[in-house]
Motif scaffolding. Structure first.
Motif, short mmCIF file in Angstrom:
data_model
loop_
_atom_site.label_atom_id
_atom_site.label_comp_id
_atom_site.label_asym_id
_atom_site.label_seq_id
_atom_site.Cartn_x
_atom_site.Cartn_y
_atom_site.Cartn_z
N CYS A 28 0.85 -1.19 0.00
CA CYS A 28 0.00 0.00 0.00
C CYS A 28 0.88 1.25 0.00
N ARG A 35 -8.95 0.13 2.35
CA ARG A 35 -9.97 1.00 2.94
C ARG A 35 -11.29 0.85 2.22
N ASP A 36 -12.35 1.09 2.93
CA ASP A 36 -13.68 1.00 2.35
C ASP A 36 -14.00 2.33 1.69
N GLU A 37 -14.31 2.28 0.41
CA GLU A 37 -14.62 3.50 -0.32
C GLU A 37 -16.11 3.69 -0.51
N GLY A 38 -16.91 2.90 0.14
CA GLY A 38 -18.36 3.07 0.06
C GLY A 38 -18.97 2.29 -1.08
N SER A 40 -20.76 1.39 -4.70
CA SER A 40 -20.38 1.78 -6.05
C SER A 40 -21.32 2.82 -6.64
#
Length: 51
Positions: A28, A35-38, A40
């Motif tokens: 990384c 990480r959670d990007e939410g 789609s």
């Protein structure tokens, strides 16, 4: 097998393991991991209405 051959192989395996570990641990960019990007999409899916 001569002792020298065993030591050379052990050194090669150790070096390979160290390189692989370094590559895996620095995968990384920021070191924060995945990480959670939410979701789609932000628009809710249309629902069918009965007529």
């Amino acid at each position: 097998m001569p002792v020298r051959t065993i030591r050379v192989r052990l050194l090669a395996v150790s070096a390979t393991a160290a390189v692989l570990a370094a590559l895996l641990l620095t995968g990384c960019k920021d070191g924060m991991g995945v990480r959670d990007e939410g979701p789609s999409g932000t628009t809710p899916a249309p629902t069918a209405t009965a007529r």
